[in-house]
Design an enzyme around this catalytic site. Structure first.
Site, PDB file in Angstrom:
ATOM      1  N   TRP A 130      36.178   7.541   1.059  1.00  0.00           N
ATOM      2  CA  TRP A 130      34.943   7.082   1.720  1.00  0.00           C
ATOM      3  C   TRP A 130      34.864   5.559   1.755  1.00  0.00           C
ATOM      4  O   TRP A 130      33.919   5.000   2.287  1.00  0.00           O
ATOM      5  CB  TRP A 130      33.709   7.618   0.980  1.00  0.00           C
ATOM      6  CG  TRP A 130      33.419   6.956  -0.349  1.00  0.00           C
ATOM      7  CD1 TRP A 130      34.335   6.551  -1.274  1.00  0.00           C
ATOM      8  CD2 TRP A 130      32.140   6.612  -0.871  1.00  0.00           C
ATOM      9  NE1 TRP A 130      33.705   6.002  -2.362  1.00  0.00           N
ATOM     10  CE2 TRP A 130      32.350   6.028  -2.145  1.00  0.00           C
ATOM     11  CE3 TRP A 130      30.829   6.745  -0.401  1.00  0.00           C
ATOM     12  CZ2 TRP A 130      31.308   5.577  -2.947  1.00  0.00           C
ATOM     13  CZ3 TRP A 130      29.807   6.297  -1.203  1.00  0.00           C
ATOM     14  CH2 TRP A 130      30.038   5.728  -2.461  1.00  0.00           C
ATOM     15  N   GLU A 143      31.873   9.580 -10.354  1.00  0.00           N
ATOM     16  CA  GLU A 143      32.879  10.610 -10.661  1.00  0.00           C
ATOM     17  C   GLU A 143      32.870  11.040 -12.123  1.00  0.00           C
ATOM     18  O   GLU A 143      33.620  11.938 -12.496  1.00  0.00           O
ATOM     19  CB  GLU A 143      34.257  10.084 -10.276  1.00  0.00           C
ATOM     20  CG  GLU A 143      34.333   9.733  -8.811  1.00  0.00           C
ATOM     21  CD  GLU A 143      35.734   9.466  -8.318  1.00  0.00           C
ATOM     22  OE1 GLU A 143      36.555   8.972  -9.117  1.00  0.00           O
ATOM     23  OE2 GLU A 143      35.998   9.736  -7.135  1.00  0.00           O
TER      24      GLU A 143
HETATM   25  C1  BGC Z   1      36.191   5.665  -6.881  1.00  0.00           C
HETATM   26  C2  BGC Z   1      35.886   6.228  -5.519  1.00  0.00           C
HETATM   27  C3  BGC Z   1      36.803   5.583  -4.503  1.00  0.00           C
HETATM   28  C4  BGC Z   1      38.255   5.757  -4.916  1.00  0.00           C
HETATM   29  C5  BGC Z   1      39.208   5.065  -3.983  1.00  0.00           C
HETATM   30  C6  BGC Z   1      37.659   5.840  -7.199  1.00  0.00           C
HETATM   31  O1  BGC Z   1      37.947   5.224  -8.404  1.00  0.00           O
HETATM   32  O2  BGC Z   1      35.440   6.321  -7.860  1.00  0.00           O
HETATM   33  O3  BGC Z   1      34.541   6.002  -5.170  1.00  0.00           O
HETATM   34  O4  BGC Z   1      36.611   6.161  -3.261  1.00  0.00           O
HETATM   35  O5  BGC Z   1      38.431   5.208  -6.202  1.00  0.00           O
HETATM   36  O6  BGC Z   1      38.979   3.698  -3.947  1.00  0.00           O
END
Ligand code: BGC
Length: 810
Positions: free
Chosen positions: A362, A501
């Site tokens: 995203w 996350e």
């Molecule tokens: C982040 C995500 C992001 C991804 C790629 C992850 O560490 O939590 O929001 O999209 O990295 O950059």
């Protein structure tokens, strides 16, 4: 303040490294990568090979390949951006001595400079062999922004105190693998099969093919050798075999005579337009290519044109200015006008390394605002990447039992879900379940980008032909996912994950997934409202056709309306918007204790998993989640959603919520500090500036300690530029006027940039603490409505608007 790039200080344009630093070589290689939006080559020395310190790598947008593997006895499949044949290898030796790059002969007194304005990487060093023979060496390298198939390097050697034979060896090396990320090394990284290679009419050639996706990649290299600037045609020896084709030239030299070798390389793939077979195409391109100097001239000119549209000039600390330019530079090397025809999305880690396997997340929500206001056709191409994958997203929604479109959290060639189902915790050595594919909010980012693109460009044709379809199908998914709770007359969105996350399940509940994540629910309500607006805006017949085609009827629209007014949000008793249902029952985290024990606790997920615990139990966020709402929506837009949903609020709702999560976020993602700076920009300028500075340091200082060497953090890079462009200026593109509400940090006394807004491709904006100036230098365009804070103005064609600004405190 400097008025054009050419006049500003070099220190703001040149990234310079002196000496060698093996421990940070990977970071330098990434930051010194050169590329053109079509392909990018890491800044590894031409004599280096993958040896634990160096990692030569070249990646082309959309050139990916899938490998099957086994992890813990389970079958897994990964699609990865492919490390392409190394086009750079170039080394030399004196008589029969060691080759430069062998352990016994290495570069000394090295100075490496990346000239951001010109897109050229230079390197100067001296080499002294065991016999005391000293040579001065200078190299230049570029991946052409003007001729997108071409890259070039040159190398000049000047003997200082010796005469003898200099042998130069140049190669195209297809024996490379994907081995750039330590965590993936247990998995198969062999993606290239050798097809053919050799020496053809004075050119080196190499053709390889990716193993599963069968993308053919052809390279051809043309060399020129000059002695004191005069072209020589020395004898050469060519060798080929086993994925490597090489050529050696001998030349007799004496002190003070410069021997220069130019290597011009063409790289073509079977994904390119307007070519035949990639090997033959590369040969043609290399043969036709101009000399290094002419190539350089064209390349510098192409960069000058890009900078004219994309530069951000500030009056502020010189390092801030340099890093912002470095960020613009790497955005443009990953996505440029050359990306428009490539059908590739925006990879989260650029085309600079193998982290996240080149997948598209995203993060484009951070990159699009920059592109939309500078290079709208490139922004549109990125939306088209999503549009072409609608059939796959519809299939994913159907497979999950829903209507509409469900975009994958990690996307690649086909648009199917590429997120891994397990990932390695390097701290515990355990493979742990990866539920991040539950971040269904990705579709909301696609819809949001589509609408913002529409607002800023007024590109109705795109909306009618493609954008509306994206928006409506995403809306359709969320309306269908919503479940109605009759008792409360509220809808719930269950079984999802928000951007944070570190929370993928409720403690004590079987199975992953959270309910009523505030970010998701607010953005779903916003998206449904915009989708209804879009339906109302479409020309009648087009609306009918589209709704017919998507199978959306009157009853569906009524449901969208209802869901957009009755989605549930959860609140803490003190008026803080709760991250999800059940969040308020989680334990507070011992921040001080963990900081004292571990120092850096940004990867709390890994720390807690290694302790046999989980962040799911605590009020901790990896990154801005609820706070992301105040990044994407203005305060007015956010409060409008609350009003529509029937939730009471007051002007304290945002500041209280910001303060609450600011204290509970550990910034395990580089995106987080960008958002943090953004949400504090109006209430606490000093802290906002501190977060902004940290966000700027993400890559240049490798703030996460080791991740930058695996690829840039494109979202954070673009996010910092956008903080300047929209965050501190309060620039808005909705409501039919170009709006500003500047609030510059104390340390920033002025900024200038050029915008493309609707029919106004050349709007020059200058902002200081005292004045906002907007000038429209284009020729014949309608007058432009501009809103500054609450006052309305009109900017005449070719006119300039100057508005005094009241200084604000805070
Ligand atoms: C982040 C995500 C992001 C991804 C790629 C992850 O560490 O939590 O929001 O999209 O990295 O950059």
């Amino acid at each position: 303040m400097t008025s054009s790039p050419a006049e500003s200080a070099d220190s703001d344009w040149v990234l310079r490294y002196e000496g060698a630093d093996p421990g940070r070589e990977a970071v330098r290689e990434v930051l010194c990568a050169v590329g053109n939006g079509r392909f990018v080559t890491r800044g590894a020395a031409p004599e280096s090979r993958a040896d634990g310190v160096h990692y030569p790598g070249t990646y082309a947008a959309g050139v990916v390949d899938r490998c099957a593997d086994r992890v813990d006895g389970r079958a897994v499949e990964n699609e990865s951006i492919v490390n392409l044949p190394d086009w750079q290898p170039l080394t030399f030796r004196i008589d029969d001595g060691d080759w430069l790059g062998d352990a016994a002969l290495t570069a000394g007194d090295q100075v490496q400079e990346l000239d951001l304005r010109r897109g050229v990487l230079t390197r100067r060093f001296v080499v002294t062999d065991g016999a005391g023979r000293r040579s001065r060496v200078a190299q230049r390298r570029l991946v052409s922004m003007a001729d997108p198939m071409l890259a070039a390097l040159d190398c000049s050697v000047v003997p200082e105190n010796w005469s003898g034979r200099l042998t130069v060896r140049s190669a195209l090396d297809g024996r490379v693998e994907n081995a750039g990320v330590a965590r993936y090394r247990g998995l198969d990284g062999r993606h290239l099969a050798f097809v053919t290679g050799g020496h053809c009419a004075g050119l080196l050639t190499l053709v390889v093919e990716t193993v599963q996706s069968r993308i053919r990649v052809g390279l051809a290299a043309r060399h020129r050798l000059l002695v004191d600037g005069v072209e020589h045609e020395p004898g050469h020896r060519a060798t080929a075999g086993d994925g490597l084709t090489a050529v050696e030239f001998d030349v007799d030299v004496r002190p003070g005579r410069a021997v220069t070798v130019e290597k011009v390389v063409a790289l073509c793939t079977s994904r390119d337009r307007a070519i035949g077979e990639p090997g033959a195409a590369a040969l043609d391109e290399a043969r036709r290519a101009p000399s290094f100097d002419r190539l350089l001239e064209r390349h510098v000119q192409a960069w000058a044109h890009l900078w004219e549209r994309c530069d951000v000039r500030i009056e502020g600390p010189s390092r801030t200015s340099l890093v912002l330019r470095l960020h613009v530079f790497h955005i443009l090397q990953t996505v440029s006008p050359h990306s428009v025809d490539l059908d590739a999305g925006i990879p989260a880690r650029g085309l600079h390394g193998e982290a996240y396997r080149g997948h598209v997340f995203w993060d484009e929500v951070f990159v699009l605002p920059f592109l939309v206001l500078r290079l709208p056709s490139v922004a549109r191409a990125m939306l088209m990447y999503r549009w072409r994958r609608l059939p796959q997203a519809r299939a994913a929604a159907r497979a999950a039992g829903h209507r509409g479109a469900l975009f994958p959290w990690q996307s690649g060639a086909t648009g199917r879900e590429e997120s891994p189902t397990v990932h390695l915790n390097p701290r515990s050595g355990r493979w742990v379940p990866d539920n991040s594919a539950l971040q269904r909010h990705i579709g909301l980012a696609v819809a949001y980008n589509t609408w913002r693109y529409h607002e800023a460009t007024g590109d109705t044709e795109f909306l009618v032909e493609h954008g509306a379809e994206l928006l409506l199908d995403v809306a359709s998914f969320w309306a269908d996912l919503a479940t109605y709770d009759r008792t409360d007359d509220r809808y719930d969105l269950c079984g999802v994950m928000g951007p944070d996350e570190y929370h993928d399940a409720l403690p004590g509940r079987d199975g992953p997934g959270l309910d009523d994540n505030a970010y998701t629910n607010v953005m779903a309500a916003w998206t449904l409202t915009r989708a209804l607006e879009c339906v109302a805006e479409l020309p009648a017949r087009r609306r009918e056709h589209l709704l017919d085609r998507l199978g959306i009827g009157e009853r569906d629209l009524l449901r969208w309306e209802h869901v957009s007014r009755r989605l549930r949000l959860c609140w803490h008793p003190d008026g803080v918007l709760s991250q999800f249902r059940g969040y308020a029952d989680l334990a507070e985290f011992d921040w001080a204790g963990y900081r004292a024990r571990y120092g850096d606790i940004s990867r709390l997920d890994r720390i807690l998993e290694a302790e046999g615990d989980t962040p799911n139990r605590y009020r901790v966020s990896k990154q801005a989640d609820v706070l992301m709402l105040f990044h994407l929506l203005t305060a007015d837009e956010f409060y409008a959603v609350l009003d529509r949903l029937g939730y009471a609020h007051d002007r304290r709702t945002i500041p209280t919520t910001v303060a609450y999560y600011t204290a509970r976020t550990c910034h395990g993602s580089t995106l987080s500090r960008v958002v943090q700076a953004w949400v504090l920009a109006r209430s606490d300028r000093a802290r906002a500036w501190a977060y902004f500075q940290q966000a700027l340091e993400s890559d240049i200082a490798d703030l996460q300690g080791g991740t930058t060497g695996e690829g840039i953090h494109l979202g954070a890079m673009a996010g910092t530029v956008d903080l300047l462009q929209r965050g501190f200026t309060g620039l808005q593109t909705h409501g039919g006027a170009l709006g500003f509400d500047p609030y510059l940090p104390e340390r920033l006394t002025g900024m200038r940039f050029r915008l493309h807004y609707r029919q106004h491709p050349e709007l020059d904006v200058a902002i200081t603490h005292r004045t906002l100036t907007v000038g429209d230098s284009a020729q014949v365009v309608p007058e432009l409505p501009v809103r500054v804070r609450d006052a309305d103005f009109r900017l005449d064609p070719r006119g300039t608007l100057q508005v005094p600004l009241q200084r604000r405190r805070g």
